[in-house]
Design an enzyme around this catalytic site. Structure first.
Site, mmCIF file in Angstrom:
data_model
loop_
_atom_site.group_PDB
_atom_site.id
_atom_site.type_symbol
_atom_site.label_atom_id
_atom_site.label_comp_id
_atom_site.label_asym_id
_atom_site.label_seq_id
_atom_site.Cartn_x
_atom_site.Cartn_y
_atom_site.Cartn_z
ATOM 1 N N HIS A 207 23.730 34.170 18.415
ATOM 2 C CA HIS A 207 24.543 33.054 18.916
ATOM 3 C C HIS A 207 23.620 31.989 19.487
ATOM 4 O O HIS A 207 22.695 32.307 20.228
ATOM 5 C CB HIS A 207 25.507 33.558 19.992
ATOM 6 C CG HIS A 207 26.541 32.547 20.375
ATOM 7 N ND1 HIS A 207 26.274 31.505 21.218
ATOM 8 C CD2 HIS A 207 27.837 32.408 19.988
ATOM 9 C CE1 HIS A 207 27.380 30.769 21.346
ATOM 10 N NE2 HIS A 207 28.337 31.287 20.609
ATOM 11 N N CYS A 245 27.796 28.353 15.924
ATOM 12 C CA CYS A 245 28.748 27.974 16.976
ATOM 13 C C CYS A 245 28.683 26.463 17.153
ATOM 14 O O CYS A 245 27.695 25.928 17.670
ATOM 15 C CB CYS A 245 28.432 28.696 18.286
ATOM 16 S SG CYS A 245 29.549 28.184 19.622
ATOM 17 N N HIS A 272 31.841 30.107 14.763
ATOM 18 C CA HIS A 272 32.680 29.733 15.910
ATOM 19 C C HIS A 272 32.935 28.244 15.743
ATOM 20 O O HIS A 272 31.987 27.463 15.867
ATOM 21 C CB HIS A 272 31.919 29.914 17.233
ATOM 22 C CG HIS A 272 31.678 31.332 17.632
ATOM 23 N ND1 HIS A 272 30.982 31.657 18.781
ATOM 24 C CD2 HIS A 272 32.063 32.507 17.072
ATOM 25 C CE1 HIS A 272 30.941 32.984 18.908
ATOM 26 N NE2 HIS A 272 31.579 33.513 17.880
ATOM 27 N N ASP A 317 36.829 30.223 18.600
ATOM 28 C CA ASP A 317 35.979 30.293 19.792
ATOM 29 C C ASP A 317 36.807 30.026 21.040
ATOM 30 O O ASP A 317 37.749 30.770 21.286
ATOM 31 C CB ASP A 317 34.780 29.340 19.662
ATOM 32 C CG ASP A 317 33.557 29.821 20.452
ATOM 33 O OD1 ASP A 317 33.608 30.939 20.988
ATOM 34 O OD2 ASP A 317 32.554 29.092 20.524
ATOM 35 N N HIS A 318 36.519 29.001 21.786
ATOM 36 C CA HIS A 318 37.259 28.773 23.028
ATOM 37 C C HIS A 318 38.479 27.886 22.781
ATOM 38 O O HIS A 318 38.521 27.144 21.812
ATOM 39 C CB HIS A 318 36.388 28.049 24.054
ATOM 40 C CG HIS A 318 35.091 28.713 24.323
ATOM 41 N ND1 HIS A 318 34.091 28.128 25.037
ATOM 42 C CD2 HIS A 318 34.620 29.929 23.950
ATOM 43 C CE1 HIS A 318 33.064 28.944 25.112
ATOM 44 N NE2 HIS A 318 33.351 30.040 24.458
ATOM 45 N N TYR A 331 39.618 31.701 26.921
ATOM 46 C CA TYR A 331 40.135 32.751 26.041
ATOM 47 C C TYR A 331 41.621 33.041 26.206
ATOM 48 O O TYR A 331 42.061 34.181 26.105
ATOM 49 C CB TYR A 331 39.289 34.022 26.197
ATOM 50 C CG TYR A 331 37.945 33.853 25.514
ATOM 51 C CD1 TYR A 331 37.845 33.971 24.129
ATOM 52 C CD2 TYR A 331 36.800 33.516 26.230
ATOM 53 C CE1 TYR A 331 36.632 33.784 23.481
ATOM 54 C CE2 TYR A 331 35.583 33.329 25.592
ATOM 55 C CZ TYR A 331 35.509 33.460 24.211
ATOM 56 O OH TYR A 331 34.317 33.274 23.566
HETATM 57 C C1 CS2 Z 1 30.661 33.023 23.586
HETATM 58 C C2 CS2 Z 1 29.344 33.609 24.062
HETATM 59 O O1 CS2 Z 1 32.369 32.641 25.096
HETATM 60 C C3 CS2 Z 1 31.314 32.233 24.639
HETATM 61 O O2 CS2 Z 1 30.774 31.181 24.965
HETATM 62 O O3 CS2 Z 1 30.520 32.240 22.465
HETATM 63 O O4 CS2 Z 1 29.515 34.248 25.290
HETATM 64 C C4 CS2 Z 1 28.841 34.582 23.035
HETATM 65 O O5 CS2 Z 1 29.772 35.620 22.903
HETATM 66 C C5 CS2 Z 1 27.536 35.218 23.364
HETATM 67 O O6 CS2 Z 1 26.571 34.278 23.672
HETATM 68 C C6 CS2 Z 1 27.067 36.049 22.184
HETATM 69 O O7 CS2 Z 1 26.313 37.111 22.653
HETATM 70 MN MN MN Z 2 30.420 30.387 20.520
#
Ligand code: CS2
Ligand code: MN
Length: 356
Positions: A207, A245, A272, A317-318, A331
């Site tokens: 990531h 991402c 992502h 993702d978020h 989330y």
């Molecule tokens: C995720 C990261 O919620 C987030 O921002 O994209 O926490 C991601 O899961 C980690 O960096 C991967 O190990």
């Molecule tokens: Mn991400």
């Protein structure tokens, strides 16, 4: 591509598998054993139980996010070999359970960083937000308590209290680790696990660092095109790949994400896709997914993924917190579900256009 949502597991997530199953086009989840600690080998029975639970709900377990990496591996201490052995045992357990994608990160001390977990937008929704000026004023020791206070009672991924209790010690451990050392330690780790990944067909998807620049004077190495290409060629095995991402890479407006997708091509094992809104240099809000509501061209990103033949799991993702939902920041169910259907709609249009 396979549309998925991240799910933290029963007891950790406010969202249920039943709810996820009802989001149109979502076929899988990305999950983890959230209560394991980095460095520990995951018990095979627990991996199987996690998989059974997901499948009983009619969903596919499309990959793991994350199997976290012990700091001794990142720092390059002699004890790293024992933690790499344990990581390999975890990979074997995942491979035997027919799980083929593992997302992880190689950020020192902190995972992602934000200065505000609940910034209000004019429409009354709240989002995660980052402002370098505010981060520069943060007393690292106090950061954990402010993160906890705003996390709606959830343990944030990467901000586990056991780790944060040791934050001073962690900074001390990394004091001689510069970018080059961190990069070499990452290559050492990847080279050691590649035979196992090949044996079981497991794709490793690093990531990117979030935000995509050094914070708190800690080195960050997965931040842009050249550095990522360097990693992909230093360990050229196909199983050494990336989580694309868009929100993390897109934090730096100089990162041209469609161009990066074409440069990394089949080394992208997981995507992502979310939007962010650039407010000023070093300052951004997370934004709703549609292109017109943020600074990234989400259509161009999805088109680049389609054009390069991306066939891995993807997730929105978020999301924002909307409709008074109380969930782990970033989330909640509702906005991520909107994101998933938006991204699926773009994909359908792109695919049908390509077929003529
Ligand atoms: C995720 C990261 O919620 C987030 O921002 O994209 O926490 C991601 O899961 C980690 O960096 C991967 O190990
Ligand atoms: Mn991400």
């Amino acid at each position: 591509m396979e549309m998925t949502l991240r799910w933290y597991g029963t007891g950790f997530d406010s969202v249920t598998l039943k709810q996820i199953r009802q989001v149109p086009m979502v076929k899988g989840v990305i999950t983890t054993l959230y209560d394991t600690v980095p460095g520990q080998a995951w018990p095979k029975e627990r991996i199987q139980a996690m998989k059974n639970e997901v499948e009983r709900s009619g969903l596919h377990l499309a990959g793991i996010e994350s199997v976290n990496i012990h700091d001794d591996i990142k720092v390059g201490l002699p004890s790293r070999d024992q933690y790499i052995e344990n990581y390999i045992k975890t990979l074997e357990g995942l491979g035997e359970a027919d799980i083929h994608m593992v997302c992880y990160n190689f950020m020192p001390v902190f995972d992602w960083t934000r200065s505000d977990l609940k910034k209000s937008l004019p429409d009354g929704s709240t989002v995660l937000s980052y402002d370098q000026e505010l981060v520069d004023q943060i007393d690292v020791d106090k950061m954990l308590s402010s993160m906890e206070a705003n996390a709606n009672g959830f343990t944030l991924p990467g901000w586990e209290p056991e780790r944060m209790a040791r934050v001073k010690e962690l900074f001390e451990m990394y004091k001689d680790v510069d970018e080059e050392k961190l990069f070499q330690n990452l290559c050492y780790f990847l080279r050691a696990i590649m035979p196992t990944c090949k044996k079981y067909g497991i794709n490793m998807a690093i990531h990117p660092d979030d935000p995509a620049w050094p914070v708190f004077n800690l080195p960050r190495i997965i931040t842009g095109k050249e550095k990522i290409l360097r990693l992909l060629s230093a360990v050229p095995d196909a199983e050494n790949g990336l989580t694309l991402c868009t929100g993390s890479l897109g934090s730096n407006p100089l990162n041209d994400i469609p161009d990066m997708i074409h440069a990394f091509k089949d080394r992208i094992h997981f995507a992502h896709v979310r939007n962010i809104h650039h407010l000023a240099p070093g300052k951004f809000d997370e934004a709703p997914h549609p292109t017109s509501l943020g600074s990234l061209d989400i259509y161009a990103i999805m088109k680049a993924l389609f054009d390069t033949g991306f066939d891995g799991p993807i997730r929105p993702d978020h999301g924002r917190m909307i409709w008074d939902e109380v969930a782990m920041p970033g989330y909640g169910l509702y906005d991520r579900a909107l994101g998933a259907t938006y991204l699926s709609g773009l994909w359908e249009a792109i695919e049908r256009n390509a077929k003529g």
